[in-house]
Design a protein around this motif. Structure first.
Motif, PDB file in Angstrom:
ATOM      1  N   VAL A 640       0.858  -1.179   0.000  1.00 14.58           N
ATOM      2  CA  VAL A 640       0.000   0.000   0.000  1.00 14.58           C
ATOM      3  C   VAL A 640       0.898   1.233   0.000  1.00 14.58           C
ATOM      4  N   VAL A 641       0.564   2.211  -0.844  1.00 18.58           N
ATOM      5  CA  VAL A 641       1.258   3.495  -0.807  1.00 18.58           C
ATOM      6  C   VAL A 641       0.554   4.337   0.257  1.00 18.58           C
ATOM      7  N   GLU A 642       1.232   4.501   1.381  1.00 22.50           N
ATOM      8  CA  GLU A 642       0.612   5.138   2.530  1.00 22.50           C
ATOM      9  C   GLU A 642       0.546   6.660   2.401  1.00 22.50           C
ATOM     10  N   ARG A 643       1.641   7.250   1.932  1.00 22.46           N
ATOM     11  CA  ARG A 643       1.695   8.713   1.910  1.00 22.46           C
ATOM     12  C   ARG A 643       2.697   9.179   0.862  1.00 22.46           C
ATOM     13  N   VAL A 644       2.352  10.262   0.202  1.00 22.04           N
ATOM     14  CA  VAL A 644       3.252  10.890  -0.766  1.00 22.04           C
ATOM     15  C   VAL A 644       3.244  12.393  -0.525  1.00 22.04           C
ATOM     16  N   ASP A 645       4.439  12.967  -0.466  1.00 17.24           N
ATOM     17  CA  ASP A 645       4.598  14.417  -0.356  1.00 17.24           C
ATOM     18  C   ASP A 645       5.443  14.886  -1.539  1.00 17.24           C
ATOM     19  N   ILE A 646       4.885  15.784  -2.334  1.00 14.40           N
ATOM     20  CA  ILE A 646       5.554  16.262  -3.541  1.00 14.40           C
ATOM     21  C   ILE A 646       5.771  17.769  -3.449  1.00 14.40           C
ATOM     22  N   VAL A 647       6.959  18.194  -3.823  1.00 16.37           N
ATOM     23  CA  VAL A 647       7.226  19.610  -4.074  1.00 16.37           C
ATOM     24  C   VAL A 647       7.722  19.694  -5.508  1.00 16.37           C
ATOM     25  N   HIS A 648       7.014  20.442  -6.329  1.00 13.65           N
ATOM     26  CA  HIS A 648       7.388  20.531  -7.741  1.00 13.65           C
ATOM     27  C   HIS A 648       7.302  21.982  -8.192  1.00 13.65           C
ATOM     28  N   ILE A 697      -3.718  -0.978 -14.857  1.00  9.19           N
ATOM     29  CA  ILE A 697      -3.360   0.405 -14.561  1.00  9.19           C
ATOM     30  C   ILE A 697      -3.847   0.736 -13.150  1.00  9.19           C
ATOM     31  N   PRO A 698      -3.302   1.776 -12.532  1.00  8.58           N
ATOM     32  CA  PRO A 698      -3.760   2.123 -11.175  1.00  8.58           C
ATOM     33  C   PRO A 698      -5.236   2.505 -11.155  1.00  8.58           C
ATOM     34  N   LEU A 699      -5.915   2.096 -10.116  1.00  2.09           N
ATOM     35  CA  LEU A 699      -7.303   2.480  -9.889  1.00  2.09           C
ATOM     36  C   LEU A 699      -7.341   3.660  -8.919  1.00  2.09           C
ATOM     37  N   ALA A 700      -8.516   4.229  -8.763  1.00  2.00           N
ATOM     38  CA  ALA A 700      -8.671   5.312  -7.797  1.00  2.00           C
ATOM     39  C   ALA A 700      -8.293   4.832  -6.400  1.00  2.00           C
ATOM     40  N   SER A 701      -8.551   3.556  -6.125  1.00  2.00           N
ATOM     41  CA  SER A 701      -8.243   3.000  -4.808  1.00  2.00           C
ATOM     42  C   SER A 701      -6.750   2.798  -4.591  1.00  2.00           C
ATOM     43  N   ASP A 702      -5.945   2.903  -5.654  1.00  2.00           N
ATOM     44  CA  ASP A 702      -4.498   2.711  -5.543  1.00  2.00           C
ATOM     45  C   ASP A 702      -3.754   4.013  -5.253  1.00  2.00           C
TER      46      ASP A 702
END
Length: 783
Positions: A640-648, A697-702
């Motif tokens: 499971v991808v628990e958390r993502v933090d992006i700075v772009h 492909i990734p789903l909304a749940s992914d």
């Protein structure tokens, strides 16, 4: 203009102009189903339907092709083969004449189009295709990269070598050395709207083709060559695509050409739309790579020398494999300075569909090699990979030259990564994850923070140009056309905002019109993240030509200096009076002032000498960083991808709402490439993952449970791009590399972070589980 007047203008800028977070112009139509795609268009009277007959072997020759039953099938009007091509039987974008519309004898991949059926209905054409009787002399097929490299490897394009310094000597002299290899899988574009074309014949040999393509001018050329007519006899029109991602840069050629040939043959409109299975089987994908690497480094983790080989499964023809493998080398450094480097590409021939452009265009695969090297060094020294990353960043005296000898001038890496590290709470979370893993026997967590430095421009210098056409009508409304195509990414609305900003009119006064080769000629593909950069500048140029004419007219008409004329929201200040914009336009028309202009733009500064491996292929770089946390089940490999933090950073964003959407979407698509999207061929060369049931492909749940995306609003493009903005189409895709490395970090925890997991992509649950078991065995062996 006085300071007071300048402030007045600044306070009253037009709503919806450049920089405003405006919604996508067709968003409401997408949601309600009102958006008209090619298959939604009312079919002209007498429209016929074409379908492609595909090969059932991957390699061999056709001994005989019996199409009698096909021709006699109900509803069939015509059957087309190679002999029915009136012009040149070739659609190779590289100009190597290695990709026939229909082969005459030689079959080079399973699913290669061999003929087309034209019938009264699509179903009739599709059923008739199955009646073909083809006798093959089948030969052994080369399917995998390893097979292609064995023996006398055949290349579909010229390889490239980049070098600086003596990599062999630097590696040999380094205190530490290691080597390895990794696989980076391919990816299907999986656009929502499949390939499609509708060709309508006209008089004097003319034809208009509605094509779902990112490159209308190339389709125009291909259709013209296939029909044996000049380009001016062919018009290509594109209002919108339901996704492209590079899959409609060259792959649309075949469908448009076959529809046009059929229309010429029958004298009636012809539509060609394959079903999803045949679309996925017969069209190119992201190249998968086998990356060999060797690196030398010191006790602190400073990289001293790197030697890289990028071998790619290219398929049976060149397509864009040369430029794609070139760009993989351009990004083999990602964010890191290599004091000595040698990088070589191997674009390999295989008996598979010819692979093609895909978001990032080889850059993602190049970056994977760079990030694997960082992981290897970190594990070898027992250090945090982020420490090794930061230690090797570009920056400082003598540490700003890339392997292709371009200087990194606008280096934002350290600041972007520092902001991402702080906002994500990286250090504290890494400690918390280590504590969690100590107590958790089954579920393990991992974290990784990876940077992105992505070059912006076509590496083929001549593609870095664009045109636009702007008309101002006497009621003050504006007609906008340019060479860029809309595939859902928001290009149309951004360019419209640029024009609205110039005239200071409401955005709804700017009419966005379909891209057509009949209005703006000789356009480049909407690709390489350059759509807004190129077309925005071209449209601005056209608008400013008209604007300057209006200023000249107003100055003469009202007897005031040009400096006393200013465009305000909906009006124009001329000296001490304010004139509504439509009124000024009408006055100008009555005075015979030209209210139409063709704009043009070419990217400055760039140049590239491929033979020498030197130059400035990129106008600027775009930067970002992502921190990802995952959890894996060590008994099943599920995660499971628990958390993502992006700075772009997007420079001074033209439209923050659109840019945020591109960052989020690009990240999720990149995550799919690196985790769930797996292409599988059997030993006969048949693509087994050719439908949603087998290709994931990734789903909304992914999506990440927690998904934080921040625009670095302090950033501004150092180069004078359109409103100092930066490209955002491709760079965010590679932020997802952090997911692969977070998974690797979680896997590594089962062996106390003493062994580099060497996790290949896509990191499916099966691969994660196998990596966990392998590390457990290796750790036990060491004990």
């Amino acid at each position: 203009m006085t300071t007071h007047e300048a402030r007045d203008i600044a306070r009253s800028r037009i709503a919806g102009g450049a920089g405003a977070a405006h919604r996508h112009d067709s968003a409401h139509k997408h949601v309600t189903g009102e958006a008209i795609y090619i298959d939604d268009m009312a079919e002209p009277a007498g429209t016929l339907h074409a379908y492609l007959g595909l090969s059932t072997v991957a390699c061999g020759t056709m001994r005989a092709m019996d199409l009698k039953q096909v021709e006699e099938a109900p509803g069939v009007v015509a059957v087309l083969t190679a002999k029915d091509v009136p012009g040149v039987n070739d659609i190779s974008p590289a100009g190597l004449h290695d990709e026939p519309i229909f082969p005459e004898k030689r079959v080079e991949f399973f699913g290669q189009p061999l003929f087309a059926v034209v019938a009264q209905t699509r179903e009739a054409a599709r059923r008739a295709c199955r009646l073909a009787k083809i006798e093959y002399a089948e030969e052994p097929a080369i399917i995998d990269i390893a097979e292609a490299r064995a023996g006398a490897a055949r290349l579909v394009a010229r390889p490239l070598q980049l070098s600086r310094g003596d990599a062999t000597r630097a590696i040999a002299a380094a205190p530490h050395r290691l080597k390895g290899s990794m696989r980076a899988g391919g990816q299907d574009h999986f656009y929502l709207e499949g390939q499609i074309a509708l060709a309508v014949p006209g008089e004097d040999g003319d034809v208009t083709v509605h094509s779902s393509t990112q490159h209308p001018s190339e389709v125009q050329h291909m259709v013209a060559h296939a029909l044996g007519v000049p380009a001016n006899a062919v018009t290509i029109e594109v209002r919108r695509m339901g996704g492209g991602f590079g899959g409609k840069e060259t792959q649309a050629n075949l469908f448009a050409v076959v529809a046009a040939i059929a229309a010429r043959r029958t004298g009636r409109p012809v539509k060609l739309r394959p079903d999803r299975d045949d679309d996925m089987t017969a069209t190119g994908k992201r190249h998968d790579f086998l990356i060999d690497y060797e690196v030398g480094f010191d006790d602190e983790g400073n990289i001293l020398g790197v030697d890289l080989t990028y071998a790619a499964r290219c398929g049976f023809s060149a397509d864009l494999s040369g430029p794609v493998t070139d760009r993989a080398l351009f990004h083999c450094d990602n964010a890191y300075y290599y004091p000595a480097v040698r990088a070589v590409s191997q674009p390999l021939y295989t008996n598979t569909v010819s692979n093609t452009a895909f978001r990032g265009f080889g850059g993602p695969q190049g970056m994977l090699g760079a990030e694997r090297i960082i992981d290897e060094v970190a594990f070898a020294l027992g250090k945090d990979p982020l420490e090794i990353r930061k230690r090797n960043f570009y920056g400082g005296a003598g540490r700003n030259v890339t392997p292709y000898h371009q200087e990194v001038e606008d280096n934002l890496l350290a600041r972007i990564v520092a902001q991402a590290e702080e906002s994500a709470g990286y250090a504290a979370r890494r400690q918390a994850i280590a504590a969690f893993n100590e107590k958790s026997a089954i579920v393990k967590r991992g974290i990784a923070l990876t940077p992105v430095k992505f070059g912006i421009s076509f590496t083929a210098t001549h593609f870095n140009q664009a045109g636009a056409l702007v008309h101002v009508y006497t009621d003050g409304s504006v007609h906008l056309n340019h060479g860029g195509t809309e595939m859902g990414q928001g290009l149309y609305i951004k360019v419209a905002q640029v024009v609205a900003e110039e005239f200071q009119i409401d955005l709804d006064q700017v009419k966005i019109t379909a891209t057509t080769t009949g209005k703006v000629p000789n356009t480049s593909a909407t690709a390489a993240s350059s759509g807004s950069d190129l077309n925005g500048m071209a449209a601005q140029d056209a608008a400013r030509q008209i604007k300057n004419r209006l200023i000249d007219f107003a100055a003469e008409r009202h007897g005031v200096p040009r400096e006393q004329i200013a465009f305000l929201p909906g009006r124009v200040r001329v000296g001490n009076q304010e004139i509504p914009f439509p009124e000024l336009v009408r006055e100008a028309y009555m005075a015979r002032v030209q209210l139409s202009a063709a704009g043009f733009y070419k990217t400055p500064k760039i140049h590239w000498d491929r033979e020498a491996g030197r130059g400035r292929p990129f106008y600027y770089f775009a930067y970002g960083a992502a921190c990802t946390e995952v959890s894996i089940d060590t008994l099943t490999g599920e995660y499971v991808v628990e958390r993502v933090d992006i700075v772009h950073e997007t420079g001074r964003s033209l439209n923050p709402a659109i840019d945020l959407g591109q960052i989020e979407g690009g990240f999720v698509q990149g995550m799919g490439w690196l985790t769930t999207e797996e292409l599988v061929w059997d030993e006969k060369g048949r693509l087994m993952t050719h439908a949603p049931s087998t290709y994931k492909i990734p789903l909304a749940s992914d999506r990440p449970k927690v998904f934080n995306v921040t625009l670095a609003d302090w950033a501004e493009n150092a180069e004078p791009t359109i409103h100092r903005s930066k490209a955002v189409g491709e760079p965010p895709f590679m932020l997802a590399i952090s997911v692969l490395h977070a998974l690797s970090d979680a896997v590594a925890s089962v062996a106390g972070h003493t062994i580099c997991p060497r996790l290949d992509a896509p990191a499916t649950p099966e691969r994660v589980l196998m990596a966990v078991e392998r590390l457990k065995r290796e750790a036990a062996g060491k004990a």
